[in-house]
Structure formats: structure tokens, C-alpha cells
Design a protein around this motif. Structure first.
Motif, short mmCIF file in Angstrom:
data_model
loop_
_atom_site.label_atom_id
_atom_site.label_comp_id
_atom_site.label_asym_id
_atom_site.label_seq_id
_atom_site.Cartn_x
_atom_site.Cartn_y
_atom_site.Cartn_z
N MET A 93 0.81 -1.22 0.00
CA MET A 93 0.00 0.00 0.00
C MET A 93 0.85 1.27 0.00
N MET A 94 2.00 1.24 0.66
CA MET A 94 2.79 2.47 0.69
C MET A 94 3.33 2.81 -0.70
N VAL A 95 3.51 1.81 -1.56
CA VAL A 95 3.95 2.05 -2.94
C VAL A 95 2.77 2.47 -3.81
N GLU A 96 1.68 1.71 -3.73
CA GLU A 96 0.51 2.03 -4.54
C GLU A 96 -0.15 3.33 -4.06
N GLY A 97 -0.06 3.59 -2.75
CA GLY A 97 -0.60 4.83 -2.22
C GLY A 97 0.15 6.05 -2.73
N ALA A 98 1.45 5.90 -2.97
CA ALA A 98 2.24 7.01 -3.52
C ALA A 98 1.73 7.41 -4.90
N GLU A 99 1.36 6.42 -5.69
CA GLU A 99 0.79 6.71 -7.01
C GLU A 99 -0.53 7.46 -6.86
N LEU A 100 -1.32 7.05 -5.86
CA LEU A 100 -2.61 7.69 -5.63
C LEU A 100 -2.42 9.15 -5.20
N VAL A 101 -1.39 9.40 -4.40
CA VAL A 101 -1.10 10.78 -3.97
C VAL A 101 -0.82 11.66 -5.19
N VAL A 102 0.02 11.19 -6.09
CA VAL A 102 0.36 11.97 -7.27
C VAL A 102 -0.87 12.16 -8.17
N ASP A 103 -1.67 11.11 -8.33
CA ASP A 103 -2.90 11.23 -9.13
C ASP A 103 -3.84 12.27 -8.52
N THR A 104 -3.86 12.32 -7.19
CA THR A 104 -4.74 13.27 -6.51
C THR A 104 -4.25 14.70 -6.71
N VAL A 105 -2.94 14.89 -6.64
CA VAL A 105 -2.40 16.24 -6.89
C VAL A 105 -2.75 16.69 -8.31
N ARG A 106 -2.59 15.80 -9.27
CA ARG A 106 -2.95 16.15 -10.66
C ARG A 106 -4.42 16.53 -10.76
N LEU A 107 -5.27 15.78 -10.06
CA LEU A 107 -6.71 16.04 -10.11
C LEU A 107 -7.03 17.42 -9.53
N ILE A 108 -6.47 17.71 -8.37
CA ILE A 108 -6.70 19.01 -7.73
C ILE A 108 -6.15 20.13 -8.61
N GLU A 109 -5.00 19.89 -9.19
CA GLU A 109 -4.35 20.87 -10.05
C GLU A 109 -5.23 21.22 -11.26
N SER A 110 -5.93 20.20 -11.76
CA SER A 110 -6.78 20.42 -12.94
C SER A 110 -8.02 21.24 -12.61
N GLY A 111 -8.46 21.16 -11.36
CA GLY A 111 -9.68 21.85 -10.95
C GLY A 111 -10.95 21.17 -11.43
N ASP A 112 -10.79 20.04 -12.12
CA ASP A 112 -11.94 19.33 -12.70
C ASP A 112 -12.18 18.04 -11.93
#
Length: 313
Positions: free
Chosen positions: A173-192
Motif C-alpha cells: 500500500m505504501m507504494v501504490e498509495g504514492a501513485e494515488l497521492v500523485v494522481d490526486t495532486v494532478r486532479l486538484i491541479e486540474s480543478g476538474d
């Protein structure tokens, strides 16, 4: 806004949080500061200064570090504000006061080790395994005052193998969770994005686990005992007593069969160590006696520390 312009403050302490920090930097995000636990004295004799894994990672990456004793202190909050973060990310840190999580303009999100609203609390991975769940996952959500209740951003599902320990799931989970963190930043960054409110009626607790509650009850069904062992492995570890001494059981398998022996009775068959439970035997694969290192049951049996017919309590 381009990734390099977004300013992020990262908050975390244990090894679980390090891959997320590394992944943010690897992806090109600008982490302007790291908040982590204060250094502590430990090791043999308590004479060694211990730094958190996240601090060590931040120093390696050349990121400024803040280590506040009290998150409500004005000096800390002024230093945090001076970093000018657009977004804060929390991975395995402590509860934040509102003045901290409300500070950045894009908010503060947390990575939690369950499919919220299931397993809100300090030990979500342990409780998912103890309860015999076949699936868990990670959730990112915007923080609000009540712990683990904020609106969900993203979720990632993960299977749990029938013999996997909490430690095994943690490491994946700590490895797969890191990917989720980056995906979340991209999502917030997009505003969509669309937030999903948690259904409180579906919430389950995941309270902190204490050593004194980790004693094995051999009268329970063998499958439940197996789940208890693997859900507490590697730490704090399920335990029983052998000749009055604590014996931790680190890894096991469940053998379902008719059972007439009293619960807790030791069985030695074909160099395998088994313990009678309700509805079968627990096959013990790895153990640790008090004051000793962990060892395979093969080594344990060769040490003449246990014999067939003894009863574990």
C-alpha cells in the motif's frame, strides 16, 4: 498552473510516507517544506538520536524540514505560512488543528489506508486483515475537523491474500498509495473533479492496537485465530504463553479439520508446528520467544523449546 509552479508542503513521519514524498519529487512537483515528528533519543540505552524516516528522506532530497512539538504554536504556524504552500499533503502524520489544514488555498488532503468510510482510525490495515477482509485500499480526502470524515477525492482498491500479513499489505500500500497521492495532486491541479461525501452509516472503526489486547484465544475458530495472527504481524504481534514465557506468533496458516484436542494443544507433525483451535489447527510458520530473535518453526523445533502435547495459554 504547471506542476513546477504548484507549491506543496508534505506532512508525514514513518516509512509508509516516504514513497509518497519521493514520488512527488520524481514527478516534478515542488515540495517547499516537510513537516515531521521531532527527533527522539532511542536505541541501546536510549543514547542514539533517532530521526523520522520522512526527515531522513527530506534531508536526502534537500527539502527544508520543520519539526514542531505543538502544531498550535504561533511560531510554527508563522513558519508554515511563510512557506506559501498552495496545497498540503498528509501521509501518516498526526491530527491537525483547523488553522493548519485550512491554511493553503487549495486545501489539505490526507492519504488513508482503507476504503473510507470503512476503518476510520489509527490502524486500518490491521483491522481489515484481522476481520478477514479480502479487499482493502487507499483513499485520498480533504481534511476536516472530525478524523477521517472528509470528502473523498480518489480511491484505489487492493486485494488481500488469505495468508498475507498486515505488514505485507502495508508494504504494497505504501507504494501504490504514492501513485494515488500523485494522481490526486494532478486532479486538484486540474480543478476538474467532483467530491464524494462519505456515508457515515457505513463507517467502521479502526482504533489503535495495544500490546495487551494481542493475546491469542485458542478457543476461537481456526480461521479467526489465523486472521488475528496475520493482522498483528509484524507488530505488535499476536502472542501466547509457553511455560509462562511470552511466545509471539508472526506467521501462520489455517488448517480446517475436525478437532478433538483441547484448544491450545501443541501438535508436531512432519517437522510442522501446529496448535489446536476450534475447528482445526493453526500451522505456525514463524515465532519469537521473549528476548530472542524471530525464527522459523523448523529452527524453533530444533531448539527443544517446545514439544507435542504442551498447552499454550
Amino acid at each position: 498552473m504547471e506542476s513546477k509552479e504548484l507549491k506543496i508542503v508534505f506532512m508525514g513521519t514513518p516509512e509508509f510516507a516516504v514513497p509518497s514524498l519521493d514520488k512527488l519529487i520524481e514527478t516534478g512537483y515542488r515540495v517547499v517544506g516537510v513537516i515531521t515528528a521531532t527527533d527522539k533519543m532511542g536505541g541501546r540505552g536510549g543514547k542514539k538520536l533517532l530521526e523520522s524516516p520522512v526527515k531522513k528522506a527530506a534531508v536526502r532530497l534537500g527539502i527544508p524540514v520543520l519539526q514542531p512539538k505543538n502544531l498550535k504554536e504561533s511560531d510554527f504556524q508563522e513558519a508554515l505560512r511563510a512557506l506559501g504552500a498552495d496545497l498540503q499533503i498528509v501521509v501518516a502524520f498526526r491530527m491537525l488543528p483547523a488553522a493548519v489544514w485550512q491554511m493553503p488555498r487549495l486545501g489539505t488532503f490526507n492519504l488513508h489506508g482503507s476504503l473510507l468510510p470503512r476503518y476510520r482510525g489509527a490502524a486500518p490495515i490491521n483491522w481489515a486483515v484481522i476481520n478477514g477482509d479480502r479487499e482493502t485500499g487507499a483513499t485520498t480526502f480533504f481534511i476536516r475537523q472530525e478524523i477521517d470524515t472528509g470528502d473523498v477525492l480518489l480511491q484505489h482498491r487492493m486485494p488481500i491474500g488469505e495468508n498475507e500479513t498486515a505488514g505485507d499489505v502495508h508494504d504494497r500500500m505504501m507504494v501504490e498509495g504514492a501513485e494515488l497521492v500523485v494522481d490526486t495532486v494532478r486532479l486538484i491541479e486540474s480543478g476538474d473533479y467532483t467530491l464524494r461525501k462519505q456515508d457515515d452509516a457505513q463507517a467502521t472503526p479502526a482504533p489503535k492496537i495495544h500490546r495487551e489486547t494481542c493475546r491469542i484465544d485458542w478457543h476461537r475458530p481456526v480461521g479467526e485465530v489465523h486472521n488475528f495472527v496475520r493482522g498483528l504481524s509484524p507488530w505488535p504481534a499476536a502472542w501466547t504463553t509457553l511455560d509462562g514465557n511470552q511466545l509471539k506468533i508472526i506467521r501462520s496458516r489455517a488448517e480446517t479439520r475436525s478437532q478433538t484436542l483441547p484448544p491450545g494443544t501443541v501438535i508436531v507433525e512432519d517437522n510442522e508446528l501446529k496448535v489446536a483451535c476450534t475447528g482445526g489447527n493453526l500451522i505456525v510458520e514463524e515465532v519469537q520467544l521473549a528476548g530472542r530473535k524471530r525464527m522459523s518453526t523448523g529452527d524453533f523445533l530444533r531448539g527443544d523449546s517446545i514439544s507435542a502435547g504442551q498447552v499454550l495459554e
